[in-house]
Design a protein around this motif. Structure first.
Motif, PDB file in Angstrom:
ATOM      1  N   ALA A 100     -11.459  10.424 -15.877  1.00  0.00           N
ATOM      2  CA  ALA A 100     -10.221  10.055 -16.251  1.00  0.00           C
ATOM      3  C   ALA A 100      -9.432   9.540 -14.944  1.00  0.00           C
ATOM      4  O   ALA A 100      -8.843   8.588 -14.802  1.00  0.00           O
ATOM      5  N   GLN A 101      -9.806  10.476 -13.906  1.00  0.00           N
ATOM      6  CA  GLN A 101      -9.136  10.281 -12.615  1.00  0.00           C
ATOM      7  C   GLN A 101      -9.702   9.045 -12.170  1.00  0.00           C
ATOM      8  O   GLN A 101      -9.183   8.032 -11.502  1.00  0.00           O
ATOM      9  N   GLU A 102     -11.138   8.855 -12.166  1.00  0.00           N
ATOM     10  CA  GLU A 102     -11.816   7.876 -11.612  1.00  0.00           C
ATOM     11  C   GLU A 102     -11.433   6.555 -12.207  1.00  0.00           C
ATOM     12  O   GLU A 102     -11.309   5.492 -11.625  1.00  0.00           O
ATOM     13  N   LEU A 103     -11.229   6.590 -13.576  1.00  0.00           N
ATOM     14  CA  LEU A 103     -11.024   5.376 -14.618  1.00  0.00           C
ATOM     15  C   LEU A 103      -9.687   5.007 -14.388  1.00  0.00           C
ATOM     16  O   LEU A 103      -9.369   3.783 -14.529  1.00  0.00           O
ATOM     17  N   SER A 104      -8.589   5.745 -14.106  1.00  0.00           N
ATOM     18  CA  SER A 104      -7.115   5.590 -14.140  1.00  0.00           C
ATOM     19  C   SER A 104      -7.090   4.820 -12.767  1.00  0.00           C
ATOM     20  O   SER A 104      -6.516   3.804 -12.851  1.00  0.00           O
ATOM     21  N   ALA A 105      -7.629   5.154 -11.664  1.00  0.00           N
ATOM     22  CA  ALA A 105      -7.722   4.316 -10.508  1.00  0.00           C
ATOM     23  C   ALA A 105      -8.123   3.148 -10.595  1.00  0.00           C
ATOM     24  O   ALA A 105      -7.730   2.024  -9.999  1.00  0.00           O
ATOM     25  N   ASP A 106      -9.288   2.864 -11.255  1.00  0.00           N
ATOM     26  CA  ASP A 106      -9.967   1.726 -11.301  1.00  0.00           C
ATOM     27  C   ASP A 106      -9.038   0.758 -12.389  1.00  0.00           C
ATOM     28  O   ASP A 106      -9.117  -0.508 -12.138  1.00  0.00           O
ATOM     29  N   ALA A 107      -8.424   1.220 -13.108  1.00  0.00           N
ATOM     30  CA  ALA A 107      -7.705   0.268 -13.840  1.00  0.00           C
ATOM     31  C   ALA A 107      -6.468  -0.120 -13.151  1.00  0.00           C
ATOM     32  O   ALA A 107      -6.005  -1.168 -13.411  1.00  0.00           O
ATOM     33  N   LEU A 108      -5.948   0.484 -12.281  1.00  0.00           N
ATOM     34  CA  LEU A 108      -4.840   0.418 -11.381  1.00  0.00           C
ATOM     35  C   LEU A 108      -5.058  -0.737 -10.575  1.00  0.00           C
ATOM     36  O   LEU A 108      -4.712  -1.929 -10.181  1.00  0.00           O
ATOM     37  N   ALA A 109      -6.529  -0.717  -9.955  1.00  0.00           N
ATOM     38  CA  ALA A 109      -7.090  -1.629  -9.058  1.00  0.00           C
ATOM     39  C   ALA A 109      -7.284  -2.979  -9.939  1.00  0.00           C
ATOM     40  O   ALA A 109      -7.011  -4.012  -9.306  1.00  0.00           O
ATOM     41  N   LYS A 110      -7.687  -3.079 -11.027  1.00  0.00           N
ATOM     42  CA  LYS A 110      -8.015  -4.106 -11.990  1.00  0.00           C
ATOM     43  C   LYS A 110      -6.518  -4.837 -12.235  1.00  0.00           C
ATOM     44  O   LYS A 110      -6.397  -6.060 -12.400  1.00  0.00           O
ATOM     45  N   ALA A 111      -5.573  -4.133 -12.513  1.00  0.00           N
ATOM     46  CA  ALA A 111      -4.435  -4.666 -12.840  1.00  0.00           C
ATOM     47  C   ALA A 111      -3.514  -5.059 -11.579  1.00  0.00           C
ATOM     48  O   ALA A 111      -3.096  -6.459 -11.845  1.00  0.00           O
ATOM     49  N   ILE A 112      -3.725  -4.791 -10.528  1.00  0.00           N
ATOM     50  CA  ILE A 112      -3.293  -5.438  -9.205  1.00  0.00           C
ATOM     51  C   ILE A 112      -4.235  -6.718  -8.965  1.00  0.00           C
ATOM     52  O   ILE A 112      -3.744  -7.714  -8.600  1.00  0.00           O
ATOM     53  N   GLU A 113      -5.487  -6.545  -9.298  1.00  0.00           N
ATOM     54  CA  GLU A 113      -6.464  -7.758  -9.084  1.00  0.00           C
ATOM     55  C   GLU A 113      -5.794  -8.969 -10.040  1.00  0.00           C
ATOM     56  O   GLU A 113      -5.970 -10.273  -9.546  1.00  0.00           O
ATOM     57  N   SER A 114      -5.748  -8.728 -11.173  1.00  0.00           N
ATOM     58  CA  SER A 114      -5.097  -9.572 -12.154  1.00  0.00           C
ATOM     59  C   SER A 114      -3.797 -10.450 -11.839  1.00  0.00           C
ATOM     60  O   SER A 114      -3.887 -11.468 -12.152  1.00  0.00           O
ATOM     61  N   ALA A 115      -2.988  -9.703 -11.272  1.00  0.00           N
ATOM     62  CA  ALA A 115      -1.805 -10.052 -10.937  1.00  0.00           C
ATOM     63  C   ALA A 115      -2.069 -11.073  -9.566  1.00  0.00           C
ATOM     64  O   ALA A 115      -1.348 -11.937  -9.635  1.00  0.00           O
ATOM     65  N   GLY A 116      -3.004 -10.848  -9.012  1.00  0.00           N
ATOM     66  CA  GLY A 116      -3.184 -11.684  -7.812  1.00  0.00           C
ATOM     67  C   GLY A 116      -3.782 -12.848  -8.005  1.00  0.00           C
ATOM     68  O   GLY A 116      -3.729 -13.839  -7.290  1.00  0.00           O
ATOM     69  N   ARG A 117      -4.353 -13.111  -9.023  1.00  0.00           N
ATOM     70  CA  ARG A 117      -4.983 -14.323  -9.705  1.00  0.00           C
ATOM     71  C   ARG A 117      -3.892 -15.743  -9.624  1.00  0.00           C
ATOM     72  O   ARG A 117      -4.218 -16.944  -9.514  1.00  0.00           O
ATOM     73  N   CYS A 118      -2.612 -15.319  -9.700  1.00  0.00           N
ATOM     74  CA  CYS A 118      -1.650 -16.260  -9.916  1.00  0.00           C
ATOM     75  C   CYS A 118      -0.967 -16.554  -8.473  1.00  0.00           C
ATOM     76  O   CYS A 118      -0.188 -17.645  -8.404  1.00  0.00           O
ATOM     77  N   ALA A 119      -1.740 -15.935  -7.439  1.00  0.00           N
ATOM     78  CA  ALA A 119      -0.937 -16.301  -6.054  1.00  0.00           C
ATOM     79  C   ALA A 119      -1.433 -17.816  -5.726  1.00  0.00           C
ATOM     80  O   ALA A 119      -2.475 -18.218  -5.742  1.00  0.00           O
ATOM     81  N   GLY A 120      -0.487 -18.340  -4.717  1.00  0.00           N
ATOM     82  CA  GLY A 120      -0.740 -19.678  -4.333  1.00  0.00           C
ATOM     83  C   GLY A 120      -0.418 -20.643  -5.001  1.00  0.00           C
ATOM     84  O   GLY A 120      -0.555 -21.946  -4.788  1.00  0.00           O
ATOM     85  N   ARG A 121       0.330 -20.575  -6.085  1.00  0.00           N
ATOM     86  CA  ARG A 121       0.691 -21.537  -7.124  1.00  0.00           C
ATOM     87  C   ARG A 121       1.672 -21.200  -8.125  1.00  0.00           C
ATOM     88  O   ARG A 121       2.055 -19.814  -8.157  1.00  0.00           O
ATOM     89  N   ARG A 122       2.655 -22.049  -8.504  1.00  0.00           N
ATOM     90  CA  ARG A 122       3.636 -21.523  -9.479  1.00  0.00           C
ATOM     91  C   ARG A 122       3.160 -21.000 -10.643  1.00  0.00           C
ATOM     92  O   ARG A 122       2.394 -21.545 -11.358  1.00  0.00           O
ATOM     93  N   CYS A 123       3.552 -19.894 -10.994  1.00  0.00           N
ATOM     94  CA  CYS A 123       3.379 -19.390 -12.158  1.00  0.00           C
ATOM     95  C   CYS A 123       3.920 -19.880 -13.459  1.00  0.00           C
ATOM     96  O   CYS A 123       5.265 -19.532 -13.687  1.00  0.00           O
ATOM     97  N   GLU A 124       3.203 -20.050 -14.577  1.00  0.00           N
ATOM     98  CA  GLU A 124       3.831 -20.779 -15.712  1.00  0.00           C
ATOM     99  C   GLU A 124       3.541 -19.779 -16.723  1.00  0.00           C
ATOM    100  O   GLU A 124       3.100 -18.813 -16.527  1.00  0.00           O
ATOM    101  N   THR A 125       4.144 -20.224 -17.919  1.00  0.00           N
ATOM    102  CA  THR A 125       4.078 -19.270 -19.002  1.00  0.00           C
ATOM    103  C   THR A 125       2.387 -18.820 -19.141  1.00  0.00           C
ATOM    104  O   THR A 125       2.026 -17.791 -19.764  1.00  0.00           O
ATOM    105  N   SER A 126       1.735 -19.793 -19.256  1.00  0.00           N
ATOM    106  CA  SER A 126       0.446 -19.655 -19.629  1.00  0.00           C
ATOM    107  C   SER A 126      -0.219 -18.994 -18.558  1.00  0.00           C
ATOM    108  O   SER A 126      -1.272 -17.931 -18.974  1.00  0.00           O
ATOM    109  N   ASP A 127       0.202 -18.795 -17.309  1.00  0.00           N
ATOM    110  CA  ASP A 127      -0.671 -17.806 -16.318  1.00  0.00           C
ATOM    111  C   ASP A 127      -0.009 -16.322 -16.756  1.00  0.00           C
ATOM    112  O   ASP A 127      -0.984 -15.569 -16.653  1.00  0.00           O
TER     113      ASP A 127
END
Length: 327
Positions: free
Chosen positions: A156-183
């Motif tokens: 659970a500790q391992e998977l929780s840290a991995d889930a946080l890492a993936k959440a940060i990674e997902s948010a970062g995909r919108c970087a460098g351009r204007r985020c629209e509703t679809s993003d």
């Protein structure tokens, strides 16, 4: 008062914390064209990438350490140092000047201060997950636990840290351009998938996760993902660009603290504090021990573009006017 950062659309998710809470850190709308925008985009993407990788690396190292010894141990120090050094090197390369750091949403930090902030965030957030799941640095929940329960807790500790890492990674995909509703819709969907997959994996190794940590698998996954807002926070609330600590008081200047009676704790960044004539900022460490703001202070906001005459706001010379129905 927690507010979505600048450049983010105010939307909610039915299951998870609002992704827009941390989108400004990675997805601030870039107005500057050409090379300036490119530099800001590189810095934005780097913040997401290095923080995500660091959280995953430190989370894995800590889980491995507990798995071997049942407690925190020096075996993880080398991996921790390596992860933090990699974070600093990557940010130094991609966020090389103050202009890029500011355009990426982290004004008034300088490049070296940005690296230090993310290093602290990386270790702080993984430690907070370990406290939630394992019961703190000494892992009291592992003491006397059955082999099955210990396996559940460590996973659970391992998977929780991995889930946080993936959440940060997902948010970062919108970087460098204007985020629209679809993003934002795609990020919502990505976070739901992360939560679902994490909960499914936990269900395979945990018979009674709620009995062990007080949260079932979906709730634990959502809590871990929600920590991305704390991990990615800039020192200033972008709602009030004229004054770093405004609006005040404001839950933007807090972080989750599982050991606090309120579940939160003040987290004023030293870079955000007022400075004396010599340029030395006020030390916020004593305030940062407090578990929230008093209910007494009046909310302060500096907004020079507001026309109080046009808005017919109650004047300071007639405070009773503020209690009338049309105020």
């Amino acid at each position: 008062m927690t507010q979505p950062p600048a450049g983010a659309l105010a939307r909610t998710s039915a299951r998870l914390l609002v992704p827009t809470l941390f989108f400004a850190a990675f997805a601030a709308a870039l107005a500057a064209p050409g090379r300036a925008a490119d530099a800001a985009a590189r810095c934005q993407k780097a913040t997401a990438a290095v923080l995500s990788k660091c959280v995953a690396s430190v989370g894995d190292a800590e889980a491995a350490c507990f798995r071997k010894t049942g407690a925190a141990c020096a075996a993880s120090d080398g991996k921790l140092a390596k992860a933090l050094a990699q974070l600093e090197a990557k940010l130094s390369n991609k966020c090389a000047d103050a202009a890029a750091v500011a355009a990426a949403g982290y004004e008034p930090l300088l490049p070296a201060e940005l690296a230090e902030r993310f290093q602290r965030a990386c270790t702080r957030e993984v430690d907070a997950i370990a406290e939630r799941v394992l019961g703190g640095p000494d892992a009291p929940r592992l003491d006397g636990a059955s082999p099955d329960d210990a396996k559940c807790l460590l996973r659970a500790q391992e998977l929780s840290a991995d889930a946080l890492a993936k959440a940060i990674e997902s948010a970062g995909r919108c970087a460098g351009r204007r985020c629209e509703t679809s993003d934002l819709d795609r990020t919502d969907a990505a976070l739901e998938k992360v939560a679902d997959r994490t909960a499914t994996k936990l269900g395979k190794v945990c018979d009674d996760l709620a009995g062990l940590v007080g949260l079932d698998a979906p709730a634990l996954a959502s809590e871990a993902i929600g920590r991305a807002a704390d991990a990615a926070a800039a020192p200033c609330d972008p709602l009030d660009p004229g004054s770093c600590l405004f609006p005040f008081p404001n839950d933007y200047f807090t972080v989750a603290d599982l050991g606090s009676p309120t579940g939160r704790r003040l987290d004023f960044a030293v870079e955000a504090m007022p400075k004396n004539g010599a340029g030395t900022p006020v030390d916020p460490s004593r305030w940062n021990e407090v578990d929230g703001f008093s209910v007494g202070p009046v909310l302060l906001l500096h907004q020079p573009t507001v026309d109080l005459g046009t808005s017919q706001a109650p004047p300071i010379t007639d405070l009773a006017r503020s209690l009338e129905p049309d105020a």
